[in-house]
Design an enzyme around this catalytic site. Structure first.
Site, short mmCIF file in Angstrom:
data_model
loop_
_atom_site.label_atom_id
_atom_site.label_comp_id
_atom_site.label_asym_id
_atom_site.label_seq_id
_atom_site.Cartn_x
_atom_site.Cartn_y
_atom_site.Cartn_z
N HIS A 140 -1.73 4.36 3.25
CA HIS A 140 -2.51 4.88 4.54
C HIS A 140 -1.81 5.13 5.53
O HIS A 140 -2.05 5.22 6.96
CB HIS A 140 -3.58 4.16 4.80
N ARG A 168 3.56 -1.09 -0.34
CA ARG A 168 2.15 -0.59 -0.87
C ARG A 168 2.46 1.01 -1.12
O ARG A 168 2.57 1.67 -0.28
CB ARG A 168 1.00 -0.71 -0.19
N ASP A 219 14.45 0.34 -5.69
CA ASP A 219 15.63 0.59 -5.51
C ASP A 219 16.06 0.49 -3.99
O ASP A 219 17.21 0.08 -3.66
CB ASP A 219 16.13 2.18 -5.97
N GLN A 237 -3.52 -3.26 -7.22
CA GLN A 237 -4.93 -3.48 -6.60
C GLN A 237 -6.21 -3.20 -7.52
O GLN A 237 -6.23 -2.17 -8.13
CB GLN A 237 -4.88 -2.51 -5.53
N GLU A 288 -9.75 -2.29 -6.77
CA GLU A 288 -10.50 -1.91 -5.57
C GLU A 288 -11.24 -0.77 -5.99
O GLU A 288 -11.59 0.11 -5.11
CB GLU A 288 -9.44 -1.62 -4.27
N ASP A 306 -12.16 -0.39 -0.21
CA ASP A 306 -12.17 0.55 -1.28
C ASP A 306 -13.21 0.19 -2.37
O ASP A 306 -13.79 1.08 -2.93
CB ASP A 306 -10.83 1.04 -1.83
C1 3PY Z 1 -8.84 -1.89 0.67
O1 3PY Z 1 -9.68 -2.82 1.36
O2 3PY Z 1 -9.38 -0.91 -0.06
C2 3PY Z 1 -7.53 -2.23 0.62
O3 3PY Z 1 -6.70 -1.49 0.08
C3 3PY Z 1 -7.04 -3.25 1.73
O4 3PY Z 1 -5.54 -3.47 1.57
MG MG Z 2 -7.59 0.25 -0.65
#
Ligand code: 3PY
Ligand code: MG
Length: 254
Positions: A47, A70, A84, A146, A148, A174
């Protein structure tokens, strides 16, 4: 003297690791965060418009504080380049199936566990210790996926079984958005989804991660056994303090 345990070993051992998000492409801002008492830094390239070169320089500024990048997506090139550059691990957004998790692990690990490519890079001392690096990198590079999306909730039992996945990091925003409840983190269905991911991940013996914007929101998660925590974002720290100072002085009455 023995080397201190690396980030992945600490994560796998269930150590509580408190971090925050560095999203400004500024080595100076990263250096400030790295010297503010955090165990690790979450370097943002999903982001935020941070380029690989900027991320590498942010890591140089963080010195001994482990940085986990990330990534913007699951692409092989992003995973390979982050490791790397010397990242202690990767956080991969939107990993919704076991197949996706297995592909992420394959890109992150050298053969035979995976098919990560080998090249001269910062991670191997710019070619100074390629062999030792390749020998230890699989054991020292953390793979954080993740969860999410509601699809990840449905597949979490299979995702946690993928060898090489070290931690499931819940993205509450998310996740709630995928349930058409954006930001409604108190909604019973969102709470249930988070609870399900957490229970399955813990039962599998993997670390659990979480992002929140304030310590008040993080503390209950620590009590529930989440160990990899990213609390706050550099931009939010700057925004909040800047607004508080301007409001206090501009509204002063004498
Ligand atoms: C979310 O809340 O979607 C995230 O990716 C937080 O890091
Ligand atoms: Mg997210």
């Amino acid at each position: 003297m023995k080397n201190p345990p690396d980030f992945r070993s600490r994560l796998r051992a269930g150590e509580r690791l408190i971090g925050t998000i560095a999203s400004l492409a500024s080595p100076e801002a990263t250096e400030i965060l790295a010297t503010s008492g955090y165990d690790w830094l979450f370097l943002e390239s999903e982001h935020a418009p941070t380029s690989p070169l900027e991320l590498q320089r942010m890591m140089m500024a963080a010195r001994d504080v482990p940085c986990v990048i990330r990534l913007p997506n699951h692409a092989e090139i992003e995973i390979k380049r982050a490791l790397d550059m010397g990242a202690a691990g990767i956080i991969v957004p939107q990993v919704n199936t076991a197949e996706q998790a297995a592909a992420v692990v394959a890109h992150a690990k050298f053969p035979p566990e995976g098919r990560r490519g080998v090249g001269v890079s910062r991670a191997n001392g710019y070619g100074d210790y390629v062999g030792p690096h390749v020998a230890h990198a699989n054991a020292r590079s953390a793979v954080v996926v993740q969860a999410e999306h509601i699809d990840a909730v449905h597949h979490i039992e299979d995702i946690v079984k993928v060898p090489g996945v070290d931690c499931v990091f819940i993205g509450p925003y998310d996740l709630s958005a995928s349930m058409h409840k954006l930001g409604q983190l108190d909604d019973p269905e969102v709470i249930e989804a988070i609870g399900h991911i957490a229970a399955v991940t813990k039962a599998a013996g993997l670390a659990l991660g979480f992002f929140a914007t304030s310590p008040e929101l993080v503390l209950p998660r620590l009590a529930e056994g989440f160990t990899l925590v990213a609390c706050g974002v550099d931009t939010l720290f700057l925004r909040r303090e800047a607004q508080a100072v301007s409001a206090r002085l501009k509204n002063a009455q004498f």
